[in-house]
Each structure stands twice: as C-alpha cells, then as structure tokens.
Design a protein around this motif. Structure first.
Motif, PDB file in Angstrom:
ATOM      1  N   THR A  83     -40.816   0.891  56.360  1.00  0.00           N
ATOM      2  CA  THR A  83     -40.306   1.969  55.511  1.00  0.00           C
ATOM      3  C   THR A  83     -38.789   2.014  55.600  1.00  0.00           C
ATOM      4  O   THR A  83     -38.197   1.625  56.602  1.00  0.00           O
ATOM      5  N   TYR A  84     -38.180   2.513  54.548  1.00  0.00           N
ATOM      6  CA  TYR A  84     -36.735   2.708  54.520  1.00  0.00           C
ATOM      7  C   TYR A  84     -36.450   4.025  55.225  1.00  0.00           C
ATOM      8  O   TYR A  84     -37.017   5.062  54.864  1.00  0.00           O
ATOM      9  N   ALA A  85     -35.615   3.999  56.258  1.00  0.00           N
ATOM     10  CA  ALA A  85     -35.349   5.200  57.057  1.00  0.00           C
ATOM     11  C   ALA A  85     -34.770   6.307  56.185  1.00  0.00           C
ATOM     12  O   ALA A  85     -33.855   6.091  55.404  1.00  0.00           O
ATOM     13  N   GLY A  86     -35.342   7.492  56.317  1.00  0.00           N
ATOM     14  CA  GLY A  86     -34.849   8.655  55.597  1.00  0.00           C
ATOM     15  C   GLY A  86     -35.404   8.802  54.194  1.00  0.00           C
ATOM     16  O   GLY A  86     -35.113   9.784  53.522  1.00  0.00           O
ATOM     17  N   ALA A  87     -36.185   7.843  53.730  1.00  0.00           N
ATOM     18  CA  ALA A  87     -36.753   7.926  52.383  1.00  0.00           C
ATOM     19  C   ALA A  87     -38.258   8.102  52.470  1.00  0.00           C
ATOM     20  O   ALA A  87     -38.914   7.459  53.280  1.00  0.00           O
ATOM     21  N   GLU A  88     -38.763   9.001  51.668  1.00  0.00           N
ATOM     22  CA  GLU A  88     -40.203   9.199  51.650  1.00  0.00           C
ATOM     23  C   GLU A  88     -40.820   8.242  50.644  1.00  0.00           C
ATOM     24  O   GLU A  88     -40.194   7.867  49.672  1.00  0.00           O
ATOM     25  N   ALA A 108     -55.038 -13.472  79.246  1.00  0.00           N
ATOM     26  CA  ALA A 108     -54.494 -12.327  79.978  1.00  0.00           C
ATOM     27  C   ALA A 108     -53.107 -12.691  80.504  1.00  0.00           C
ATOM     28  O   ALA A 108     -52.859 -13.833  80.894  1.00  0.00           O
ATOM     29  N   GLY A 109     -52.205 -11.723  80.489  1.00  0.00           N
ATOM     30  CA  GLY A 109     -50.850 -11.941  80.989  1.00  0.00           C
ATOM     31  C   GLY A 109     -49.802 -11.662  79.930  1.00  0.00           C
ATOM     32  O   GLY A 109     -50.075 -11.054  78.896  1.00  0.00           O
ATOM     33  N   ASP A 110     -48.590 -12.139  80.193  1.00  0.00           N
ATOM     34  CA  ASP A 110     -47.476 -11.946  79.267  1.00  0.00           C
ATOM     35  C   ASP A 110     -47.625 -12.872  78.070  1.00  0.00           C
ATOM     36  O   ASP A 110     -48.087 -14.003  78.199  1.00  0.00           O
ATOM     37  N   PHE A 111     -47.215 -12.368  76.908  1.00  0.00           N
ATOM     38  CA  PHE A 111     -47.238 -13.185  75.703  1.00  0.00           C
ATOM     39  C   PHE A 111     -46.140 -12.705  74.751  1.00  0.00           C
ATOM     40  O   PHE A 111     -45.580 -11.626  74.924  1.00  0.00           O
ATOM     41  N   THR A 112     -45.865 -13.532  73.740  1.00  0.00           N
ATOM     42  CA  THR A 112     -44.878 -13.195  72.723  1.00  0.00           C
ATOM     43  C   THR A 112     -45.474 -13.426  71.350  1.00  0.00           C
ATOM     44  O   THR A 112     -46.035 -14.492  71.083  1.00  0.00           O
ATOM     45  N   LEU A 113     -45.357 -12.410  70.505  1.00  0.00           N
ATOM     46  CA  LEU A 113     -45.740 -12.540  69.100  1.00  0.00           C
ATOM     47  C   LEU A 113     -44.479 -12.895  68.326  1.00  0.00           C
ATOM     48  O   LEU A 113     -43.433 -12.273  68.518  1.00  0.00           O
ATOM     49  N   ILE A 114     -44.580 -13.892  67.467  1.00  0.00           N
ATOM     50  CA  ILE A 114     -43.426 -14.304  66.671  1.00  0.00           C
ATOM     51  C   ILE A 114     -43.831 -14.277  65.203  1.00  0.00           C
ATOM     52  O   ILE A 114     -44.810 -14.911  64.810  1.00  0.00           O
ATOM     53  N   HIS A 115     -43.077 -13.508  64.439  1.00  0.00           N
ATOM     54  CA  HIS A 115     -43.389 -13.351  63.017  1.00  0.00           C
ATOM     55  C   HIS A 115     -42.105 -13.478  62.208  1.00  0.00           C
ATOM     56  O   HIS A 115     -41.125 -12.798  62.485  1.00  0.00           O
ATOM     57  N   THR A 116     -42.102 -14.372  61.213  1.00  0.00           N
ATOM     58  CA  THR A 116     -40.930 -14.574  60.365  1.00  0.00           C
ATOM     59  C   THR A 116     -41.220 -14.099  58.952  1.00  0.00           C
ATOM     60  O   THR A 116     -42.304 -14.349  58.417  1.00  0.00           O
ATOM     61  N   GLU A 117     -40.258 -13.394  58.374  1.00  0.00           N
ATOM     62  CA  GLU A 117     -40.353 -12.870  57.003  1.00  0.00           C
ATOM     63  C   GLU A 117     -39.110 -13.286  56.233  1.00  0.00           C
ATOM     64  O   GLU A 117     -38.078 -13.619  56.825  1.00  0.00           O
ATOM     65  N   LEU A 118     -39.196 -13.191  54.931  1.00  0.00           N
ATOM     66  CA  LEU A 118     -38.058 -13.431  54.057  1.00  0.00           C
ATOM     67  C   LEU A 118     -37.981 -12.251  53.103  1.00  0.00           C
ATOM     68  O   LEU A 118     -38.925 -12.004  52.342  1.00  0.00           O
ATOM     69  N   LEU A 119     -36.897 -11.503  53.178  1.00  0.00           N
ATOM     70  CA  LEU A 119     -36.709 -10.366  52.275  1.00  0.00           C
ATOM     71  C   LEU A 119     -36.018 -10.835  51.005  1.00  0.00           C
ATOM     72  O   LEU A 119     -35.148 -11.704  51.057  1.00  0.00           O
ATOM     73  N   PRO A 120     -36.379 -10.243  49.872  1.00  0.00           N
ATOM     74  CA  PRO A 120     -35.693 -10.612  48.631  1.00  0.00           C
ATOM     75  C   PRO A 120     -34.196 -10.283  48.722  1.00  0.00           C
ATOM     76  O   PRO A 120     -33.798  -9.367  49.450  1.00  0.00           O
ATOM     77  N   SER A 121     -33.382 -10.992  47.961  1.00  0.00           N
ATOM     78  CA  SER A 121     -31.930 -10.784  47.998  1.00  0.00           C
ATOM     79  C   SER A 121     -31.523  -9.415  47.462  1.00  0.00           C
ATOM     80  O   SER A 121     -30.423  -8.962  47.718  1.00  0.00           O
ATOM     81  N   TYR A 122     -32.406  -8.748  46.740  1.00  0.00           N
ATOM     82  CA  TYR A 122     -32.090  -7.418  46.193  1.00  0.00           C
ATOM     83  C   TYR A 122     -32.539  -6.275  47.109  1.00  0.00           C
ATOM     84  O   TYR A 122     -32.418  -5.117  46.767  1.00  0.00           O
ATOM     85  N   THR A 123     -33.036  -6.578  48.304  1.00  0.00           N
ATOM     86  CA  THR A 123     -33.464  -5.544  49.243  1.00  0.00           C
ATOM     87  C   THR A 123     -32.277  -4.649  49.588  1.00  0.00           C
ATOM     88  O   THR A 123     -31.210  -5.153  49.946  1.00  0.00           O
ATOM     89  N   PRO A 124     -32.423  -3.328  49.495  1.00  0.00           N
ATOM     90  CA  PRO A 124     -31.297  -2.435  49.794  1.00  0.00           C
ATOM     91  C   PRO A 124     -30.831  -2.549  51.248  1.00  0.00           C
ATOM     92  O   PRO A 124     -31.640  -2.719  52.164  1.00  0.00           O
ATOM     93  N   LEU A 125     -29.522  -2.455  51.431  1.00  0.00           N
ATOM     94  CA  LEU A 125     -28.941  -2.429  52.770  1.00  0.00           C
ATOM     95  C   LEU A 125     -29.336  -1.125  53.446  1.00  0.00           C
ATOM     96  O   LEU A 125     -29.581  -0.131  52.785  1.00  0.00           O
ATOM     97  N   GLY A 126     -29.391  -1.130  54.773  1.00  0.00           N
ATOM     98  CA  GLY A 126     -29.644   0.112  55.497  1.00  0.00           C
ATOM     99  C   GLY A 126     -30.593  -0.076  56.659  1.00  0.00           C
ATOM    100  O   GLY A 126     -30.921  -1.191  57.051  1.00  0.00           O
ATOM    101  N   THR A 127     -31.035   1.057  57.193  1.00  0.00           N
ATOM    102  CA  THR A 127     -31.940   1.062  58.339  1.00  0.00           C
ATOM    103  C   THR A 127     -33.378   1.196  57.858  1.00  0.00           C
ATOM    104  O   THR A 127     -33.681   2.022  56.997  1.00  0.00           O
ATOM    105  N   TYR A 128     -34.235   0.398  58.453  1.00  0.00           N
ATOM    106  CA  TYR A 128     -35.664   0.419  58.153  1.00  0.00           C
ATOM    107  C   TYR A 128     -36.430   0.694  59.442  1.00  0.00           C
ATOM    108  O   TYR A 128     -35.927   0.434  60.534  1.00  0.00           O
ATOM    109  N   ASN A 129     -37.643   1.187  59.313  1.00  0.00           N
ATOM    110  CA  ASN A 129     -38.511   1.410  60.469  1.00  0.00           C
ATOM    111  C   ASN A 129     -39.759   0.549  60.322  1.00  0.00           C
ATOM    112  O   ASN A 129     -40.314   0.430  59.230  1.00  0.00           O
TER     113      ASN A 129
END
Length: 182
Positions: A83-88, A108-129
């Motif tokens: 979600t975009y922070a501050g926007a409903e 069992a034990g320690d592990f790491t999840l790795i996930h890669t995404e590509l946001l469109p170039s028109y994605t608004p700047l700012g803080t997301y949650n």
C-alpha cells in the motif's frame, strides 16, 4: 545582470531541492513489526532488507527476509500486500509459492526468503508499506510482518549537471521533470 542572478538562484534552488530529496530518501529505516503484537508466530523474522534502497521505479528490486523456523516447512504461500503510505485504498496483492523464494522443503533453522519485483516506471515516488503473510500448506499462518520501503529517484537524475545559461537551465529543468518526476 538580472538574468544571470535569477539563473544562478534557480540553480541553487534546484540543487537544494535535489539534495534534500536525496537525504530524505537515504534516511529510510526498515522497521519490522509483527502484524499482531501478542501473536506467537511459529516463524520468527529477524531482518527485512530491500535492495536497492531506495527502490528505483522501472528497475528490479529485491526483498530479503531473514527468519527462523523451529520445524521443517514442506511448502506454503507468501502473500505480499503493498500500500502507498498515507493513502486509503485496496492494496496491490501478490501471491507467491514458498518454493519459488526458498528451497523446499524448508528445513528447521535459519533461512532467507528472496523475492524480486519490477515496478513500472510510472509508479509514484514515496513511502510504501508491505504486509507479508506466510502460511503453510495447511493454510496455518506461520508469521505476518509489516515494514516500509521507499521508491526514490533514479540516481542518474540526481547526478545531472547544472546548466551554464538561462536557456540551458529551462531546457534541463523540463528534461529533469519529464525523466525523473513523471
């Protein structure tokens, strides 16, 4: 004389604007919070990193989630709600199979999840949650965390040179707006 001084003033203002944006974007702190404070989640998350930081729209970025499980997890699902922070509004929801982001079965034990995404170039700047919910193959919730991330300007936009004349200033300003802010 006035043209030169107003062009100089515009250069200074543009530099200050870009500098303050860079400082604010680099001040991001990934703060992990569990979705429910009193919940006793089976999977304990110790760290969430987003690379690069800040995320640059139009370029791939990666979530790296470090965690611990006391028991083997044969398979499961990960649900990312962004979600975009501050926007409903409704979040963007992404469902992923655990085995796409880690080797299954997860021992069992320690592990790491790795996930890669590509946001469109028109994605608004700012803080997301991000809200990440991790369920096992029986649909039992193993953990749920929330953390912020920022989408900033492409570093090439911030490294543009300042013009030497008023016409260069105006031309470069419009190039900056079109390439970096839109």
């Amino acid at each position: 004389m006035e043209i030169h001084s107003s062009a100089s003033m515009l250069k200074i203002l543009l530099f200050l604007c870009i500098s303050s944006s860079t400082i604010l974007l680099q001040a991001q702190a990934e703060t992990i919070k569990y979705c429910e404070k009193s919940a006793n989640y089976v999977v304990k998350v110790s760290d969430a990193k987003i690379l690069p930081d800040p995320v640059v729209r139009g370029e791939p970025f990666t979530f790296k989630i470090s965690a611990y499980t006391p028991e083997t997890i044969p398979s499961g699902d990960l649900v990312y709600e962004i979600t975009y922070a501050g926007a409903e509004g409704a979040p963007a929801i992404f469902h992923h199979d655990l085995c796409e982001e880690a080797a299954c079965p997860l021992p069992a034990g320690d592990f790491t999840l790795i996930h890669t995404e590509l946001l469109p170039s028109y994605t608004p700047l700012g803080t997301y949650n991000v809200k990440l919910t991790f369920n096992d193959y029986k649909d039992n919730q193993l953990t749920c965390i929330k953390f912020p991330f920022k989408i900033g300007l492409n570093h090439q936009c911030l490294q543009s040179s300042f013009p030497n004349s008023k016409s260069d200033l105006i031309r470069n300003y419009f190039i900056f707006v079109v390439k970096c802010l839109m």
